[in-house]
Write an enzyme that holds these catalytic residues in place. Sequence first.
Site, short mmCIF file in Angstrom:
data_model
loop_
_atom_site.label_atom_id
_atom_site.label_comp_id
_atom_site.label_asym_id
_atom_site.label_seq_id
_atom_site.Cartn_x
_atom_site.Cartn_y
_atom_site.Cartn_z
N HIS A 183 0.81 -1.23 0.00
CA HIS A 183 0.00 0.00 0.00
C HIS A 183 0.83 1.28 0.00
CE1 HIS A 183 -0.10 1.37 4.36
NE2 HIS A 183 0.31 0.13 4.55
N CYS B 26 1.13 6.31 12.19
CA CYS B 26 0.85 5.28 13.18
C CYS B 26 0.90 5.84 14.59
CB CYS B 26 1.85 4.14 13.03
SG CYS B 26 1.97 3.53 11.35
N1 PLP Z 1 7.79 -0.02 8.17
C1 PLP Z 1 7.72 1.28 7.85
C2 PLP Z 1 9.00 2.04 7.69
C3 PLP Z 1 6.50 1.91 7.67
O1 PLP Z 1 6.46 3.21 7.34
C4 PLP Z 1 5.31 1.15 7.84
C5 PLP Z 1 3.98 1.79 7.71
O2 PLP Z 1 3.83 2.98 7.91
C6 PLP Z 1 5.42 -0.21 8.16
C7 PLP Z 1 6.67 -0.77 8.32
C8 PLP Z 1 4.21 -1.08 8.33
O3 PLP Z 1 3.71 -1.52 7.08
P1 PLP Z 1 2.19 -2.03 6.95
O4 PLP Z 1 1.32 -0.82 7.08
O5 PLP Z 1 2.10 -2.66 5.60
O6 PLP Z 1 1.96 -3.02 8.03
#
Ligand code: PLP
Length: 380
Positions: free
Chosen positions: A198, A321
Amino acid sequence: MSSETKSGVYLDHNATTFVRPRVIAAMSDVMSAPRNASSVHAPGRAARELLETARAQVAALVGADARNVIFTSGGTEADNLALRGFGKRRLLVSAVEHGAILAPSLLIDPEAEILQVDEHGRVDLDDLEAKLSRVEGPALVSVMLANNETGVLEPVREVARIAHRHEAFVHCDAVQGAGKIPIDIGDLGVDALSLSAHKIGGPQGIGALILHHDMQVDAQVVGGGQEKGRRSGTENVAGAVGFGIAAEEALAGLSQAEDLASLRDDLERRTAAIAPDRRVFGEDVPRLPNTSCLTMPGVKSQTQVMAFDLEGIAISAGSACSSGKVAASHVLEAMDVPMDEAMTAIRVSLGWNSTAADVDSFVTAWERIYCRSAGSVAAA
Ligand code: PLP
């Protein structure tokens, strides 16, 4: 297509980006028939073919062998699989990693080492060397390719070289770097890397852990033995097809990087002309072409996010997040940014369909919000 949405201008592509039209069309087509890639009948074999084509497209984005792509439910699961899937090891992770690495690391290994970073957020290689020298037994080093909040690139090649000298396994969270800068797993020298669909114009709910060499992985999701026993669960064929097409388009779109960087630079120049003391984190070091983490002097991040939202512009305060909780970002904290300055930082992230008009709208709103807030500070 511009990044104007019905509700306004979207400048939060690092949180998630627009699903590409070809992805939507292909996924809709795939979902119009039953697709279980493990079934032996004709529809099942057709599903398997779609899945394997997608695997090859995803592998090509990072110069990997398709056989070494393990599909997961997203970047978070890929990161968790990397940390748990290669046996019990001392974990060494950078202080600026995403929560998808930091949170599981401390659960898996309460004595995990947190690697220091410099004022730009780049891993301190001397600290890595010193900490690895003290480790007895197997180790795993995990350092991201590009930071999700600042866009700053980590010295992953050097990290891998040092870690391998100490016989440690090396993982790289490449979720934010993918599709924005060229990636070659062999050239980076890492043993495994994580991707998320995504973030590159594919659907949510699918990602991959990609290995440099074919090797044993201790599955964390166990059941029917899919993904060569490395990750069970009926394969997400439609998701994989969308991921594959997004990877193909992201690879072709890498040539857009300079255009994106010049939009981003224009945005930064114009905000500096309005408020010369505004700060951009990571501006003097290599970073992603699409990301700007900048302060608005005297105006709290959360106030800005709400004010931009009222103007119809979507941006975020640090990582999406962690939005919703009013605390300084752990990334800026690790960079030793003073708390009061860190609390005025926002993240603007451009995407594959961003335009100069989006930047114009942002700068106009930025000036309005800044002048209004500066006015109210002066009146107080
Ligand atoms: N790693 C990084 C650097 C991210 O920016 C994100 C999401 O913001 C993730 C991992 C997590 O990915 P996912 O949303 O596909 O679980």
